[in-house]
Design an enzyme around this catalytic site. Structure first.
Site, PDB file in Angstrom:
ATOM      1  N   HIS A 192      83.224  40.139  53.822  1.00 27.59           N
ATOM      2  CA  HIS A 192      82.056  39.548  53.350  1.00 27.59           C
ATOM      3  C   HIS A 192      80.945  40.686  52.917  1.00 27.59           C
ATOM      4  O   HIS A 192      79.740  40.316  52.366  1.00 27.59           O
ATOM      5  CB  HIS A 192      81.462  38.582  54.622  1.00 27.59           C
ATOM      6  CG  HIS A 192      80.908  37.528  53.841  1.00 27.59           C
ATOM      7  ND1 HIS A 192      80.409  37.292  52.732  1.00 27.59           N
ATOM      8  CD2 HIS A 192      80.333  36.445  54.675  1.00 27.59           C
ATOM      9  CE1 HIS A 192      79.830  36.157  52.481  1.00 27.59           C
ATOM     10  NE2 HIS A 192      79.799  35.411  53.701  1.00 27.59           N
ATOM     11  N   ASP A 252      81.306  37.331  48.524  1.00 23.75           N
ATOM     12  CA  ASP A 252      80.636  36.148  48.766  1.00 23.75           C
ATOM     13  C   ASP A 252      81.493  35.230  48.997  1.00 23.75           C
ATOM     14  O   ASP A 252      82.863  35.011  48.517  1.00 23.75           O
ATOM     15  CB  ASP A 252      79.493  36.108  47.592  1.00 23.75           C
ATOM     16  CG  ASP A 252      78.472  37.007  47.656  1.00 23.75           C
ATOM     17  OD1 ASP A 252      78.241  37.726  48.478  1.00 23.75           O
ATOM     18  OD2 ASP A 252      78.134  37.243  46.658  1.00 23.75           O
TER      19      ASP A 252
END
Length: 496
Positions: free
Chosen positions: A467, A471
């Site tokens: 992450h 995204d």
């Protein structure tokens, strides 16, 4: 005739080395494979053997000099011993020939691999061996390496027993000479003499530099180099040992609690292989480093299964390999990675490195543990080429024959837990990659299609991603594109 001695290949991405030690001086007689000098790179130490027998005529690169790959190190005049006047009678030369020995050395183990464990000796002391016959097997934290005999003869000494740890370029055994289960007395006395004159030995230049920067003295470091020389890795070990307990990793393995005696008698303790230790360390490092998250979806495998059933016989007849599901998933992932390039990237410090190619890692379970062979430039391969590559690398993985190069450089990974019956899982990232796709078991389930409940072959898909660079939108888009390509393979042909 003069023979040139040049710097050997030093490994992937390594272009230069420092001449650490010359074991011979000009005028010395050398035999084939006698160690001439030792080169030190930023990753490993490499010993340079003599390519021919003769006299060392000239040393071109002195100790401490920096040399590049294929640079000239020295020159040897061939046949110098043969042309020299005989100093002994034929009767005296026979024992000298009988006592000739050949060292069996640890081969190059691969990039960033500096040591191995001797797992198996195929030969025992006194056995007669032919040239290129397998003597022993070494196990590194990534691959197994078989060591062949460099020449025919009798195995006279085994210097590294099963279970011992050896360094790259170290000596394993001796072919020829007297049969002995311990190092020869000459070797023992030489090591004692080396220790006695350690204050006269020139340490490796990189080691001296590192000691100076760290404020260490020679007595703070345990020397492991030839003639009691301090090498760069010795200084690094000393620095690592000096780390205070408070700085140690907070995720260290806890001490096992005591168990009742009646239970202990029924337990079996098996030492972890180097491969298993590396798998455990890398997986835990992945969890500790990446901001890992997993997103899920499911795919209707009806169209892929129908296409495979229709063409599998023709595919096998033309290409000589079976048409499986992995080629469909590989092509679908390559297609999705072009649209969502951040999933095919990695973090390098404060930079994101986008890979404009796909080196696809295919996770494979083997009897010794999990390995991930890499199919290079998978985005430019056909279905048949992908299936052939998967079949070939899978067989090599099961046999423990994969080389280091075949498991390096992957940009994305596919893991298929479905072959073991897994219905759903969260795969762990393979650092430094930013994405891994988990395939699972195909299971008939009721699904609603156009207002009707029908039974379809369904598979859950899982995408674990970092992450920090990917995204949620990118991860979900990637997984949806893979789903769409598999549910309607015509999209791949139309590049949709």
């Amino acid at each position: 005739m003069a023979t040139e001695v040049r710097v050997p290949t030093l490994g992937e991405s390594v272009t230069e080395a420092t001449v650490a030690t010359w074991f011979k001086k000009p005028g010395d007689q050398v035999a084939v494979d006698d160690m001439l000098c030792e080169l030190e790179t930023d990753k490993v130490t490499v010993e340079v053997p003599s390519p021919v027998a003769g006299t060392l005529a000239e040393i071109v690169a002195a100790e401490g000099a920096t040399v590049s790959t294929e640079a000239l190190l020295a020159q040897i005049n061939e046949g110098a011993e043969a042309s020299a006047p005989a100093k002994s009678t034929p009767a005296k030369s026979a024992p000298a020939q009988a006592a000739q020995t050949i060292a069996v050395m640890v081969p190059v183990l691969g990039e960033s691999v500096t040591e191995a464990t001797v797992s198996t000796w195929y030969k025992k002391l006194g056995d007669t061996v032919a040239q290129d016959e397998m003597l022993c097997e070494l196990e590194t934290d990534k691959v197994s390496v078989e060591v062949p005999a460099p020449a025919a003869g009798v195995l006279g000494q085994i210097l590294a027993a099963e279970g011992s740890t050896v360094q790259a370029g170290g000596q394993l055994a001796v072919i020829g000479g007297e049969i002995s289960s311990t190092p020869a007395p000459a070797q023992a006395s030489a090591s004692i003499a080396a220790a006695a004159k350690s204050h006269d030995v020139e340490d490796a230049p990189s080691a001296k530099k590192l000691m100076s920067e760290a404020g260490l003295t020679r007595k703070d470091v345990t020397a492991t180099g030839k003639d009691n020389r301090v090498m760069k890795q010795d200084v690094q070990k000393a620095l690592a040992a000096a780390v205070p307990p408070s700085a140690a990793t907070p995720h260290a393995t806890p001490i096992r609690a005591a168990v009742p005696a009646e239970d202990a008698a029924r337990e079996e303790r098996v030492k972890m292989t180097r491969l298993r230790q590396t798998i455990a360390r890398r997986l835990k490092d992945s969890q500790n480093t990446a901001a890992m998250l997993t997103t899920y979806n499911e795919v209707d495998m009806t169209e892929v299964m129908a296409l495979r059933n229709e063409y599998k016989d023709l595919f096998l007849k033309k290409h000589g390999v079976k048409l499986g599901f992995m080629s469909f998933f590989t092509v679908a992932c390559c297609h999705a990675l072009r649209e969502v390039p951040e999933v095919n990237s990695e973090i390098d410090g404060t930079y994101i490195v986008y890979k404009n190619f796909v080196h696809m890692g295919i996770a494979a379970g083997t009897p010794t543990g999990l390995v991930v062979p890499v199919i290079r430039d998978a985005d430019s391969l056909s279905f048949a080429e992908i299936e052939k590559a998967i079949a070939e690398k899978g067989a090599r993985a099961r046999d423990g024959k994969l080389s280091m190069a075949e498991m390096q450089g992957g940009t994305f990974t596919i893991s298929n837990g479905g072959i073991y019956g897994s219905l759903m899982s969260s795969p762990i990232l393979n650092p430094p990659q930013s994405g891994i796709l988990g395939m699972h078991k195909i299971q008939d389930r009721p699904v609603a299609i156009k207002g009707e409940v029908v039974i379809r072959p369904m598979m859950y898909l899982a995408l674990s991603y970092d992450h920090r660079v990917v995204d949620g939108k990118g991860a979900v888009t990637f997984l949806v594109r893979v789903k769409e390509a598999l549910e309607d393979p015509r999209r791949l042909l139309m590049d949709l």
